[in-house]
Every structure is written in structure tokens, then in C-alpha cells.
Design a protein around this motif. Structure first.
Motif, PDB file in Angstrom:
ATOM      1  N   VAL A  57       2.502  11.920  14.739  1.00 43.46           N
ATOM      2  CA  VAL A  57       1.528  12.887  15.243  1.00 43.46           C
ATOM      3  C   VAL A  57       2.192  14.259  15.286  1.00 43.46           C
ATOM      4  CG1 VAL A  57      -0.096  13.470  17.073  1.00 43.46           C
ATOM      5  CG2 VAL A  57       0.540  11.068  16.684  1.00 43.46           C
ATOM      6  N   LYS A  58       1.635  15.196  14.553  1.00 38.43           N
ATOM      7  CA  LYS A  58       2.170  16.558  14.558  1.00 38.43           C
ATOM      8  C   LYS A  58       1.905  17.235  15.894  1.00 38.43           C
ATOM      9  CE  LYS A  58       1.883  17.714   9.616  1.00 38.43           C
ATOM     10  NZ  LYS A  58       1.362  18.702   8.646  1.00 38.43           N
ATOM     11  N   SER A  59       2.819  18.109  16.282  1.00 34.34           N
ATOM     12  CA  SER A  59       2.607  18.912  17.484  1.00 34.34           C
ATOM     13  C   SER A  59       1.327  19.723  17.346  1.00 34.34           C
ATOM     14  CB  SER A  59       3.791  19.855  17.708  1.00 34.34           C
ATOM     15  OG  SER A  59       3.495  20.777  18.740  1.00 34.34           O
ATOM     16  N   GLN A  60       0.587  19.824  18.427  1.00 32.63           N
ATOM     17  CA  GLN A  60      -0.650  20.579  18.434  1.00 32.63           C
ATOM     18  C   GLN A  60      -0.418  22.055  18.717  1.00 32.63           C
ATOM     19  OE1 GLN A  60      -2.271  16.917  20.810  1.00 32.63           O
ATOM     20  NE2 GLN A  60      -4.024  18.238  20.458  1.00 32.63           N
ATOM     21  N   ALA A 110       0.855  -1.189   0.000  1.00 33.45           N
ATOM     22  CA  ALA A 110       0.000   0.000   0.000  1.00 33.45           C
ATOM     23  C   ALA A 110       0.887   1.233   0.000  1.00 33.45           C
ATOM     24  CB  ALA A 110      -0.922  -0.011   1.217  1.00 33.45           C
ATOM     25  N   ALA A 111       0.266   2.402   0.038  1.00 34.18           N
ATOM     26  CA  ALA A 111       1.018   3.651   0.003  1.00 34.18           C
ATOM     27  C   ALA A 111       1.911   3.774   1.232  1.00 34.18           C
ATOM     28  CB  ALA A 111       0.050   4.827  -0.059  1.00 34.18           C
ATOM     29  N   ARG A 112       3.046   4.501   1.110  1.00 35.56           N
ATOM     30  CA  ARG A 112       4.014   4.600   2.198  1.00 35.56           C
ATOM     31  C   ARG A 112       3.458   5.365   3.387  1.00 35.56           C
ATOM     32  NH1 ARG A 112      10.238   6.209   1.289  1.00 35.56           N
ATOM     33  NH2 ARG A 112      10.277   4.011   0.762  1.00 35.56           N
ATOM     34  N   GLY A 113       2.881   6.518   3.213  1.00 39.25           N
ATOM     35  CA  GLY A 113       2.370   7.310   4.314  1.00 39.25           C
ATOM     36  C   GLY A 113       1.050   7.951   3.950  1.00 39.25           C
ATOM     37  N   SER A 114       0.074   7.908   4.864  1.00 35.34           N
ATOM     38  CA  SER A 114      -1.249   8.439   4.575  1.00 35.34           C
ATOM     39  C   SER A 114      -1.817   9.108   5.817  1.00 35.34           C
ATOM     40  CB  SER A 114      -2.202   7.325   4.123  1.00 35.34           C
ATOM     41  OG  SER A 114      -1.689   6.638   3.000  1.00 35.34           O
ATOM     42  N   LYS A 115      -2.608  10.133   5.601  1.00 33.69           N
ATOM     43  CA  LYS A 115      -3.244  10.833   6.704  1.00 33.69           C
ATOM     44  C   LYS A 115      -4.395   9.990   7.246  1.00 33.69           C
ATOM     45  CE  LYS A 115      -5.583  15.146   7.932  1.00 33.69           C
ATOM     46  NZ  LYS A 115      -6.103  16.450   7.448  1.00 33.69           N
ATOM     47  N   VAL A 116      -4.523   9.957   8.573  1.00 39.06           N
ATOM     48  CA  VAL A 116      -5.635   9.264   9.221  1.00 39.06           C
ATOM     49  C   VAL A 116      -6.722  10.294   9.494  1.00 39.06           C
ATOM     50  CG1 VAL A 116      -6.364   7.981  11.267  1.00 39.06           C
ATOM     51  CG2 VAL A 116      -4.128   7.518  10.231  1.00 39.06           C
ATOM     52  N   ASP A 117      -7.890  10.104   8.886  1.00 39.38           N
ATOM     53  CA  ASP A 117      -8.970  11.081   8.991  1.00 39.38           C
ATOM     54  C   ASP A 117      -9.880  10.844  10.183  1.00 39.38           C
ATOM     55  OD1 ASP A 117      -8.270  12.521   6.636  1.00 39.38           O
ATOM     56  OD2 ASP A 117      -9.120  10.894   5.439  1.00 39.38           O
ATOM     57  N   TRP A 146       1.966  14.274  25.133  1.00 47.00           N
ATOM     58  CA  TRP A 146       3.180  15.046  24.853  1.00 47.00           C
ATOM     59  C   TRP A 146       3.104  15.742  23.502  1.00 47.00           C
ATOM     60  CZ3 TRP A 146       8.075  11.968  26.831  1.00 47.00           C
ATOM     61  CH2 TRP A 146       7.917  11.716  28.208  1.00 47.00           C
ATOM     62  N   THR A 147       2.142  15.351  22.676  1.00 49.93           N
ATOM     63  CA  THR A 147       2.002  16.009  21.377  1.00 49.93           C
ATOM     64  C   THR A 147       1.446  17.424  21.518  1.00 49.93           C
ATOM     65  OG1 THR A 147      -0.224  15.084  21.006  1.00 49.93           O
ATOM     66  CG2 THR A 147       1.651  13.810  20.216  1.00 49.93           C
ATOM     67  N   PHE A 180      -5.991  16.674  16.125  1.00 48.01           N
ATOM     68  CA  PHE A 180      -4.560  16.513  15.907  1.00 48.01           C
ATOM     69  C   PHE A 180      -4.372  15.857  14.553  1.00 48.01           C
ATOM     70  CE2 PHE A 180      -6.174  12.895  18.294  1.00 48.01           C
ATOM     71  CZ  PHE A 180      -5.758  11.822  17.532  1.00 48.01           C
ATOM     72  N   GLU A 181      -3.175  16.010  13.973  1.00 46.95           N
ATOM     73  CA  GLU A 181      -2.884  15.411  12.676  1.00 46.95           C
ATOM     74  C   GLU A 181      -2.074  14.138  12.861  1.00 46.95           C
ATOM     75  OE1 GLU A 181      -1.742  17.868   9.321  1.00 46.95           O
ATOM     76  OE2 GLU A 181      -2.106  19.661  10.535  1.00 46.95           O
ATOM     77  N   LEU A 182      -2.580  13.053  12.295  1.00 50.68           N
ATOM     78  CA  LEU A 182      -1.944  11.745  12.417  1.00 50.68           C
ATOM     79  C   LEU A 182      -1.684  11.170  11.035  1.00 50.68           C
ATOM     80  CD1 LEU A 182      -1.090   9.107  13.904  1.00 50.68           C
ATOM     81  CD2 LEU A 182      -3.519   8.492  13.964  1.00 50.68           C
ATOM     82  N   GLU A 183      -0.452  10.716  10.836  1.00 48.70           N
ATOM     83  CA  GLU A 183      -0.070  10.043   9.601  1.00 48.70           C
ATOM     84  C   GLU A 183       0.481   8.676   9.962  1.00 48.70           C
ATOM     85  OE1 GLU A 183       2.650  12.066   6.776  1.00 48.70           O
ATOM     86  OE2 GLU A 183       3.875  10.237   6.927  1.00 48.70           O
ATOM     87  N   THR A 184       0.102   7.658   9.197  1.00 48.04           N
ATOM     88  CA  THR A 184       0.667   6.331   9.383  1.00 48.04           C
ATOM     89  C   THR A 184       1.225   5.829   8.057  1.00 48.04           C
ATOM     90  OG1 THR A 184      -1.433   5.210   8.899  1.00 48.04           O
ATOM     91  CG2 THR A 184      -0.980   5.765  11.207  1.00 48.04           C
ATOM     92  N   GLY A 185       2.085   4.853   8.132  1.00 50.52           N
ATOM     93  CA  GLY A 185       2.641   4.308   6.902  1.00 50.52           C
ATOM     94  C   GLY A 185       3.727   3.291   7.169  1.00 50.52           C
ATOM     95  N   TYR A 186       4.404   2.900   6.114  1.00 47.52           N
ATOM     96  CA  TYR A 186       5.480   1.913   6.176  1.00 47.52           C
ATOM     97  C   TYR A 186       6.736   2.471   5.511  1.00 47.52           C
ATOM     98  CZ  TYR A 186       1.760  -1.577   6.996  1.00 47.52           C
ATOM     99  OH  TYR A 186       0.694  -2.285   7.479  1.00 47.52           O
ATOM    100  N   ILE A 187       7.866   2.072   6.032  1.00 52.90           N
ATOM    101  CA  ILE A 187       9.144   2.333   5.372  1.00 52.90           C
ATOM    102  C   ILE A 187       9.963   1.048   5.442  1.00 52.90           C
ATOM    103  CG2 ILE A 187      11.357   3.530   5.566  1.00 52.90           C
ATOM    104  CD1 ILE A 187       9.891   6.054   6.234  1.00 52.90           C
TER     105      ILE A 187
END
Length: 476
Positions: free
Chosen positions: A81-84, A39-46, A136-137, A59-66
Motif C-alpha cells: 500500500v503506497k503512502s497516501q 500468475a503475474a508477480r505483482g498487479s494493481k488492485v482496482d 498508518w498508510t 489509496f494504491e494497492l498492489e498484490t503479488g507473489y515472489i
């Protein structure tokens, strides 16, 4: 829990110590590698199924594989998870959980991430989540990874790649970071810290040194490394075991006469019995502490059911879930996380590749061939602190897995002068949250009063205050 055989068995027991969450429970749920669908490497979790919150995620969350390793045979799953507050300038924390073999979801959902499990009676359906007010985010970007292979949603494309060790896992983590930053170069100027807890007390110092060495060698991309963070860390496995008996005595779990007899007969070597008297004393110690929960001596050690997977499942499922402080948190976490993370809707929302793992489990001790090829990280600590890097080491003081006095002992062995003497620190209104000491090598040591293994699970608010002050350069 701790092997008492020959030196080879003791080395293997170094890993077993940190399998403090009941292995039998986990064996019910973990299975072997299956087919792979990319699947795609990184995607936003809605959206996050089960989260009790109306509207878009706050908050903004991205998941994926490398992929890492030879031919990228290990596909590392991550949560970013991006800083809030201000993600473009706030610190960047790369977080590695312990185990070895535990999922990053434990840190995300139960410790320092933006969501947490709701402690309510389970009535069926999707387990409920809520926003974590002490994440902590709030003040930092957080990148969590599942590693080694077969931990969480990380998988291997070959059976050989399922075998790992401290050094191999650390090399894979460093490779992962370089590749991740190549995909996200906008964060290269953020102050960067490596963090982790428990068994990661061994791998985090290695990873941090690899980054420092890579930067000095000009390896691209250059990472803006500033320091590292460790919670309840097993940075020296021999040290951890050496202080288990004194810690139990200090917590009044064993009487003075037994402690003195253990000192006399075992001479500090509690892992390999040198004589029959030591063996007899250790038998008494084991008997006295058998019902004590080593993760937090004041918490109920509730998983006491007998053998047999069916009976185990029934016993756990029939036990009621009570309010915090009155319920078995190990059972609560395992059952709820298992129900949640294995839900198809959850895995779809997190963009988990279909067919890449069997059943997700909180800590996978069954399918990972892991070797503790480095059991003492003290030379790494000494190396890192000579480079001007900052370090925060914290410990819950009711932890018998990695006793606070064992952590204080290895810090003291580094022989750095004290710049801020041992003193209490307060989270708010002068209420003592723990004790702290700072050293000339930019290392800060802090305890969390009444907390266990791992501290943010038991003392979320105090740990956030501690982190906020330290990361901003303030004194605790």
C-alpha cells in the motif's frame, strides 16, 4: 494453553502460547496444498469487494507473489500500500504479523491497514468493509507479507517447504525483500523500517539484523535501514511466561495470598512444576483465570462452545454481533474474514493464484510444521541498537498474552541509560493515552492505556498518533 512437561515440550509450548485465537475454529477451514496455477508477480488492485466507498480507491494497492528458497518453492504473497501522502519520500514499513502462521489480512483489515470490517449485523452476502481513518498508510508506505508457507495466501510447491522455523522464516523474509526491491528500486532511498507484532517479536529483530549485516557486506540492493517497530512483542518467550503470574496479580485477577504462595512454592518457574505445592497453586491460578480473555482481560472470552465442528459452527453463527465493546471480536473477526477472504470475487480482485491453497484461514496452525529454534531475541536487540538503529516498542497494558511488564523487563535488562524518564503521553487534549520512556540506545517504549493484544486493534487512533510522532522523530 501453556505446556508443563519436560524442556522439549516447553519449547513447543512457546509456539502454542501465541495460538491464543481458538485453534478449533481455524481447523474447520484450513486444508492441504493443491495444484498450482501461476500468475503475474505483482498487479494493481482496482477495487475491493465489500468496501462501502463510491469511486476509485483512495489509496494504491498492489498484490503479488515472489518466490523464495531453493528453486523458489515458497511463493510469498504480499500486499503493498503506497503512502497516501508522499510515497516517493515517506518512510517504508515492512510488516510481518505473528502467529506463527497468521495472515497479513489481520494487520491490514483490523489494525493498521487502510480498510477495516464494519461492525454491523451480518445479513448474508459479502461482508462489508469501510475505510480506516487511522491507517498508518496515511504517512508511510506499507508492505505486508504472508509468511511462512501456508499462512494467508502464501503457498509451497513441495511438502518439505511447508516446514519452517524462526530462522528459516527470517531468511525467507530477507530474500523476499531483496527481490521485491529489485522489482521496485524507486523505493530504495526511502527510510526503511521492519515491523511486526506478537510472535514476530522473535523474527523482526532477526530480519533487521540480516538487513544490517547485508548492507555492511555490500549485498545488493542496499536497503536504507533506519530501525524497527514491535507491538506487544514476544521477544523473549521465557520472559513472557515468567511475568504472566505477576501481571495477573497486578491486574487484580488473583488474590495476594495466592500470589505470595506461587512465588514461594514455584520460585518463578511456572512452566515446570518443581513440587506438588507449586502444582496445586498453579491449579488454583488456572481455575481463577479460566474465564479471562488473555488478549484483553476486560473483553468477553466468548468462544466457550464444546467440541464438535458442527456444533461449534452453529454456536458461533447464532451469536449476535453487537456494537464495539459489547461483542466478541474474536468470533466477529474469524467469521467475517473467513467469509470475505474465501469469496471468489475477493480472491480475483486480489489476484490470488487459483488452485494454490485450500481454504484461506486467519491463522493456520494445522498445516505448518513450525519450530521455535530461537526463543530469545535479546542478543539481536543489543546488536541492533549498537548500530544506531531506532526502535519503537509498544504494548497494550491489558494484555495477558505478552504482559507489558514482561516487555519492560527485557528492555530494562539491556542496561541502557534513560534519556526521557517514565511519563504519561497524550494523544490529544491532554488525555493520557499511555506511558513512555526513551533510552540512550534510540529505543522508545510506550504503553497504550486500556489496550490489549494487539494494541492497534483496540486503540487505533492512539496508535496512529504514536506512530506518526515517532516515525517523524518527535517525542510522544
Amino acid at each position: 494453553m501453556w505446556s508443563r512437561g519436560n524442556s522439549g515440550r516447553r519449547r513447543n509450548a512457546a509456539v502454542v502460547l501465541f495460538n491464543f485465537m481458538v485453534v478449533v475454529v481455524l481447523q474447520l477451514y484450513c486444508s492441504s496444498m493443491v495444484s498450482v496455477v501461476m500468475a503475474a508477480r505483482g498487479s494493481k488492485v482496482d477495487h475491493i469487494p465489500g468496501l462501502q466507498y463510491d469511486g476509485p480507491l483512495p489509496f494504491e494497492l498492489e498484490t503479488g507473489y515472489i518466490g523464495v528458497g531453493e528453486n523458489e518453492e515458497v511463493q510469498v504473497f504480499y500486499y503493498f500500500v503506497k503512502s497516501q501522502t508522499n510515497p516517493t519520500t515517506d518512510p517504508f514499513i515492512f510488516w510481518k504479523v505473528g502467529g506463527p502462521g497468521c495472515s497479513a489480512l489481520f494487520a491490514i483489515i483490523q489494525e493498521i491497514g487502510p480498510i477495516s470490517m464494519e461492525v454491523v449485523k451480518y445479513t448474508g452476502g459479502m461482508p462489508k468493509l469501510k475505510l480506516n481513518p487511522h491507517t498508518w498508510t496515511k504517512v508511510s508506505n506499507m508492505l505486508f507479507i504472508d509468511l511462512p508457507a501456508r499462512a494467508g495466501f502464501t503457498y509451497a510447491t513441495t511438502k518439505k517447504a511447508n516446514v519452517s522455523s524462526n530462522m528459516k522464516e527470517s531468511e525467507q523474509a530477507y530474500e523476499f525483500m531483496r527481490k521485491w526491491f529489485n522489482d521496485h528500486p524507486e523505493y530504495l532511498t526511502n527510510p526503511f523500517y521492519v515491523g511486526g507484532d506478537s510472535f514476530s517479536g522473535l523474527t523482526v529483530p532477526i530480519i533487521t539484523k540480516m538487513i544490517a549485516d547485508g548492507n555492511e557486506a555490500g549485498t545488493k540492493p542496499l536497503i536504507n535501514l533506519k530501525g524497527y517497530i514491535l507491538g506487544n512483542p514476544a521477544s523473549s518467550l521465557n520472559n513472557v511466561h515468567e511475568y504472566r503470574i505477576p501481571a495477573a496479580y497486578g491486574m487484580n485477577l488473583i488474590p495476594t495470598d495466592l500470589y505470595k504462595s506461587l512465588e514461594k512454592n514455584c520460585k518463578g518457574n511456572y512452566d515446570h512444576f518443581s513440587n506438588e505445592l507449586c502444582a496445586q497453586d498453579m491449579g488454583k491460578f488456572d481455575q481463577l483465570t479460566r474465564g479471562i480473555n488473555p488478549t484483553h482481560i476486560l473483553e468477553d472470552f466468548c468462544i466457550r462452545v464444546g467440541t464438535g465442528s458442527d456444533g461449534l459452527r452453529r454456536s458461533l453463527s447464532q451469536r449476535p454481533v453487537l456494537p464495539p465493546g459489547e461483542f466478541c471480536w474474536q468470533m466477529f473477526w474469524y467469521l467475517r474474514s473467513d467469509l470475505w477472504a474465501n469469496n471468489v470475487a475477493v480472491q480475483d480482485a486480489l489476484h490470488v493464484r487459483k488452485g494454490t491453497i485450500g481454504r484461506w484461514c486467519a491463522c493456520n496452525y494445522t498445516d505448518i510444521g513450525y519450530t521455535a529454534d530461537m526463543t530469545d531475541a535479546l542478543p539481536y536487540h543489543a546488536n541492533l541498537t549498537t548500530r544506531g538503529l531506532r526502535a519503537l516498542i509498544y504494548s497494550g497494558d491489558h494484555d495477558l498474552i505478552v504482559p507489558t511488564m514482561s516487555t519492560e523487563a527485557w528492555i530494562t535488562s539491556l542496561n541502557y541509560s534513560t534519556v526521557d524518564s517514565w511519563r504519561p503521553w497524550a494523544a490529544h487534549d491532554g488525555i493520557i493515552a499511555g506511558f513512555t520512556r526513551s533510552y540512550s540506545n534510540n529505543m522508545t517504549f510506550a504503553t497504550l492505556k486500556g489496550s490489549g493484544h494487539i494494541a492497534p486493534f483496540f486503540s487505533a487512533y492512539e496508535c496512529l498518533i504514536m506512530f506518526e510522532r515517532w516515525i517523524s522523530g518527535q517525542k510522544l
